[in-house]
Design a protein around this motif. Structure first.
Motif, PDB file in Angstrom:
ATOM      1  N   LEU A 209       0.831  -1.205   0.000  1.00  0.00           N
ATOM      2  CA  LEU A 209       0.000   0.000   0.000  1.00  0.00           C
ATOM      3  C   LEU A 209       0.866   1.256   0.000  1.00  0.00           C
ATOM      4  CD1 LEU A 209      -2.755  -1.043   2.581  1.00  0.00           C
ATOM      5  CD2 LEU A 209      -3.078  -0.738   0.128  1.00  0.00           C
ATOM      6  N   LEU A 210       1.889   1.265   0.865  1.00  0.00           N
ATOM      7  CA  LEU A 210       2.769   2.429   0.943  1.00  0.00           C
ATOM      8  C   LEU A 210       3.550   2.608  -0.350  1.00  0.00           C
ATOM      9  CD1 LEU A 210       3.872   4.726   2.648  1.00  0.00           C
ATOM     10  CD2 LEU A 210       5.567   3.137   3.595  1.00  0.00           C
ATOM     11  N   GLU A 211       3.990   1.506  -0.943  1.00  0.00           N
ATOM     12  CA  GLU A 211       4.728   1.566  -2.202  1.00  0.00           C
ATOM     13  C   GLU A 211       3.895   2.231  -3.300  1.00  0.00           C
ATOM     14  OE1 GLU A 211       6.890  -1.554  -5.356  1.00  0.00           O
ATOM     15  OE2 GLU A 211       5.967  -2.283  -3.490  1.00  0.00           O
ATOM     16  N   LEU A 212       2.638   1.872  -3.396  1.00  0.00           N
ATOM     17  CA  LEU A 212       1.762   2.452  -4.419  1.00  0.00           C
ATOM     18  C   LEU A 212       1.418   3.906  -4.105  1.00  0.00           C
ATOM     19  CD1 LEU A 212      -0.592  -0.616  -4.947  1.00  0.00           C
ATOM     20  CD2 LEU A 212       1.101   0.259  -6.554  1.00  0.00           C
ATOM     21  N   MET A 213       1.375   4.239  -2.818  1.00  0.00           N
ATOM     22  CA  MET A 213       1.121   5.636  -2.443  1.00  0.00           C
ATOM     23  C   MET A 213       2.301   6.528  -2.815  1.00  0.00           C
ATOM     24  SD  MET A 213      -0.686   5.005   1.279  1.00  0.00           S
ATOM     25  CE  MET A 213      -0.608   6.745   1.743  1.00  0.00           C
ATOM     26  N   LYS A 214       3.512   5.998  -2.653  1.00  0.00           N
ATOM     27  CA  LYS A 214       4.709   6.796  -2.951  1.00  0.00           C
ATOM     28  C   LYS A 214       4.821   7.122  -4.436  1.00  0.00           C
ATOM     29  CE  LYS A 214       7.597   5.360   0.959  1.00  0.00           C
ATOM     30  NZ  LYS A 214       8.830   4.620   1.373  1.00  0.00           N
ATOM     31  N   VAL A 215       4.382   6.218  -5.296  1.00  0.00           N
ATOM     32  CA  VAL A 215       4.430   6.484  -6.740  1.00  0.00           C
ATOM     33  C   VAL A 215       3.134   7.132  -7.223  1.00  0.00           C
ATOM     34  CG1 VAL A 215       6.077   4.628  -7.178  1.00  0.00           C
ATOM     35  CG2 VAL A 215       3.623   4.131  -7.267  1.00  0.00           C
ATOM     36  N   ARG A 216       2.298   7.519  -6.268  1.00  0.00           N
ATOM     37  CA  ARG A 216       1.064   8.263  -6.544  1.00  0.00           C
ATOM     38  C   ARG A 216       0.087   7.508  -7.438  1.00  0.00           C
ATOM     39  NH1 ARG A 216       3.189  14.555  -7.294  1.00  0.00           N
ATOM     40  NH2 ARG A 216       4.294  14.651  -5.279  1.00  0.00           N
ATOM     41  N   LYS A 217       0.056   6.206  -7.260  1.00  0.00           N
ATOM     42  CA  LYS A 217      -0.921   5.393  -7.969  1.00  0.00           C
ATOM     43  C   LYS A 217      -2.104   5.044  -7.072  1.00  0.00           C
ATOM     44  CE  LYS A 217       1.512   5.294 -11.699  1.00  0.00           C
ATOM     45  NZ  LYS A 217       1.048   6.033 -12.911  1.00  0.00           N
ATOM     46  N   LEU A 218      -1.975   5.381  -5.793  1.00  0.00           N
ATOM     47  CA  LEU A 218      -3.029   5.089  -4.833  1.00  0.00           C
ATOM     48  C   LEU A 218      -3.220   6.300  -3.934  1.00  0.00           C
ATOM     49  CD1 LEU A 218      -4.936   2.894  -3.570  1.00  0.00           C
ATOM     50  CD2 LEU A 218      -3.069   2.380  -1.977  1.00  0.00           C
ATOM     51  N   THR A 219      -4.419   6.806  -3.889  1.00  0.00           N
ATOM     52  CA  THR A 219      -4.736   7.939  -3.023  1.00  0.00           C
ATOM     53  C   THR A 219      -5.845   7.550  -2.054  1.00  0.00           C
ATOM     54  OG1 THR A 219      -5.551  10.214  -2.965  1.00  0.00           O
ATOM     55  CG2 THR A 219      -6.347   8.827  -4.755  1.00  0.00           C
ATOM     56  N   LEU A 220      -5.721   8.029  -0.815  1.00  0.00           N
ATOM     57  CA  LEU A 220      -6.656   7.653   0.246  1.00  0.00           C
ATOM     58  C   LEU A 220      -7.525   8.822   0.691  1.00  0.00           C
ATOM     59  CD1 LEU A 220      -4.226   5.516   2.471  1.00  0.00           C
ATOM     60  CD2 LEU A 220      -5.532   4.803   0.458  1.00  0.00           C
ATOM     61  N   HIS A 221      -7.545   9.894  -0.069  1.00  0.00           N
ATOM     62  CA  HIS A 221      -8.251  11.101   0.353  1.00  0.00           C
ATOM     63  C   HIS A 221      -9.765  10.924   0.421  1.00  0.00           C
ATOM     64  CE1 HIS A 221      -4.470  12.990   0.216  1.00  0.00           C
ATOM     65  NE2 HIS A 221      -4.410  13.220  -1.103  1.00  0.00           N
ATOM     66  N   HIS A 222     -10.296   9.904  -0.248  1.00  0.00           N
ATOM     67  CA  HIS A 222     -11.746   9.697  -0.254  1.00  0.00           C
ATOM     68  C   HIS A 222     -12.161   8.463   0.552  1.00  0.00           C
ATOM     69  CE1 HIS A 222     -12.289  12.803  -3.351  1.00  0.00           C
ATOM     70  NE2 HIS A 222     -11.213  12.290  -3.944  1.00  0.00           N
ATOM     71  N   VAL A 223     -11.212   7.892   1.276  1.00  0.00           N
ATOM     72  CA  VAL A 223     -11.528   6.695   2.057  1.00  0.00           C
ATOM     73  C   VAL A 223     -12.436   7.062   3.230  1.00  0.00           C
ATOM     74  CG1 VAL A 223     -10.580   4.901   3.554  1.00  0.00           C
ATOM     75  CG2 VAL A 223      -9.453   5.444   1.391  1.00  0.00           C
ATOM     76  N   LYS A 224     -13.597   6.440   3.299  1.00  0.00           N
ATOM     77  CA  LYS A 224     -14.539   6.692   4.386  1.00  0.00           C
ATOM     78  C   LYS A 224     -14.261   5.808   5.599  1.00  0.00           C
ATOM     79  CE  LYS A 224     -18.266   7.561   1.025  1.00  0.00           C
ATOM     80  NZ  LYS A 224     -19.604   7.104   0.570  1.00  0.00           N
TER      81      LYS A 224
END
Length: 477
Positions: free
Chosen positions: A132-147
């Motif tokens: 999860l962190l790996e994908l967040m670092k390359v900006r392929k995963l964003t959590l800004h809309h996670v409820k």
């Protein structure tokens, strides 16, 4: 009064899915946890293994998803690939044929393929902290809309050296996101970490004093360290479990142990930590299909697994602590089914069993193998005593193992006396037993003296090299 899923205000779509899956009534943890999570409150859910915690958070999580939106709305963090794949299977059962999209983001799989699938905009993902962190670092995963964020087996997630990864992932979520921590065991360190991420959490615990399922039986068998493999073989041959999990502690030993178990004829495969995702999935699939009998695993590899049909758990290595023992035995006796746990221990490891009993409030009964059954050791000892008495009373035609000439000479007249006492004479009449020769008593006494002296010499020469024993024997002759 029992509670139904309808009373918990579950959507009809999921009620129909539950009915198809044969799930009728909610378990206590589901009946208590679902309403709290549906209200959007942060929570800590703790309940013994096999009580339905996964469904307790999955149903509210799916209810919160708006399928018309293309953003990621629910994230589930897990410690292992196996648990992640298992949760994905549950999600797919509940969402098949519907508009909700899901995706697994676990280590060991191809990153490029996962990135490609993220373009489909999944509503719910299940992932391990590192990936999860790996994908967040390359900006392929964003959590800004996670409820809603869920950490399953939270104590294990924090203990696997991924604490920093977990914190980095959680920081990517909004402070207003709902957070849920789930596990069968919530140690003090986990509660302290929860205080940093959860806002006024509702703590839901079902029977906290009942640490293991009531349908579980706990046993242990004592043997020497070098006999553990053979003891397991004998137990499996005797019990004939349809499906069982064997636990060891050290990952480096797993290949060697598999080889030894297969050599003695057991049907076993291992869950290797360093194996690829495909290989691990294949092993788990074959085990679920019953293609082999025993799954050899470490505590980490089997954490949270729910495999239907597992009737026994064997501890080839005793668990390192009570919490690990708790999660091990939770692989069987799930959802009200019966299960058995058998620890194979040495006499030096008995104090660990006693410690588990005190810490978990359970009774782990000693057992021994006798005539194809697991019996109390006292019963096994009495049986062994009776066997030894029968063997002692049975007349032996063979000479004494000591090889003493005096012993053989003493035994010969006694045998002759017993035979002649019942032998008929030539006229068919029973002849009287001849009188015992006067010299016989002296011969027997001399034989006993020689035998005693021989035993004393044997005792003194015990452990001597063979050449010295042969020299002593030639000297006596």
């Amino acid at each position: 009064m029992s509670t139904s899923f309808e009373q918990l205000q579950i959507a009809q779509t999921y009620l129909d899915k539950l009915q198809e899956l044969g799930i009728g009534e909610p378990t206590p943890i589901q009946a208590e946890g679902i309403p709290v999570l549906l209200q959007g409150k942060d929570a800590i859910i703790q309940s013994q293994t096999g009580t339905g915690k996964t469904l307790a958070y999955l149903l509210p999580a799916l209810e919160r998803i708006d399928p018309t939106q293309k953003q990621l709305q629910v994230m589930i963090i897990v410690p292992t690939r196996e648990l992640g794949m298992q949760i994905m299977q549950e999600i797919e059962k509940l969402t098949s044929g519907g508009p909700i999209r899901s995706q697994s983001l676990i280590g060991g799989a191809a990153v490029a393929r996962q990135i490609e699938k993220l373009r489909l905009h999944p509503h719910i993902v299940v992932g391990t902290p590192g990936r999860l962190l790996e994908l967040m670092k390359v900006r392929k995963l964003t959590l800004h809309h996670v409820k809603m964020g869920i950490v399953d087996e939270v104590d294990q997630v924090f203990e696997l050296g991924s604490m920093q990864d977990v914190e980095a992932v959680l920081k990517g979520m909004l402070r207003t996101s709902q957070m849920v921590f789930v596990s069968a065991t919530i140690p003090q360190s986990t509660e302290q970490a929860a205080g940093r991420w959860l806002k006024d959490p509702v703590i839901i615990k079902i029977n906290p004093s009942q640490r293991t399922a009531e349908t579980l039986e706990h046993h242990y068998v004592v043997c020497q360290e070098r006999e553990k493999i053979d003891t397991l073989r004998r137990l499996v041959r005797m019990i004939k479990p349809t499906s069982a999990i064997v636990f060891i502690n050290v990952t480096d030993d797993i290949a060697q142990v598999v080889g030894k178990l297969q050599y003695v004829g057991l049907s076993v495969e291992a869950l290797y930590g360093e194996a690829s995702k495909q290989d691990r999935a294949k092993v788990m699939g074959n085990f679920r299909e019953g293609k082999f009998q025993l799954l050899l695993a470490t505590d980490v590899a089997a954490r949270g697994l729910d495999i239907e049909g597992v009737t026994h758990v064997f501890h080839l290595d005793v668990a390192t602590n009570a919490e690990y023992y708790l999660h091990r035995v939770g692989r069987t006796g799930r959802m009200g089914r019966e299960g058995t746990s058998i620890s194979i221990v040495t006499s030096r490891e008995l104090f660990i069993i006693e410690k588990f009993e005190k810490q978990l409030g359970i009774t782990i009964e000693p057992k021994a193998m006798y005539e194809g059954r697991l019996v109390d050791p006292a019963q096994d000892r009495s049986a062994a005593t009776m066997r030894s008495r029968r063997e002692a009373a049975r007349p032996s035609a063979a000479p004494s193992r000591s090889g003493s000439t005096g012993a053989r000479e003493a035994a010969a007249p006694a045998s002759a006396v017993r035979v002649s006492a019942v032998a008929p004479d030539a006229r068919g009449q029973q002849a009287a037993a001849p009188a015992k020769p006067a010299a016989q008593g002296k011969t027997a006494a001399a034989g006993k003296a020689v035998s005693k002296a021989q035993r004393e010499r044997d005792r003194k020469s015990k452990g001597a090299p063979r050449w010295l024993k042969e020299k002593q024997q030639n000297k006596e002759e």
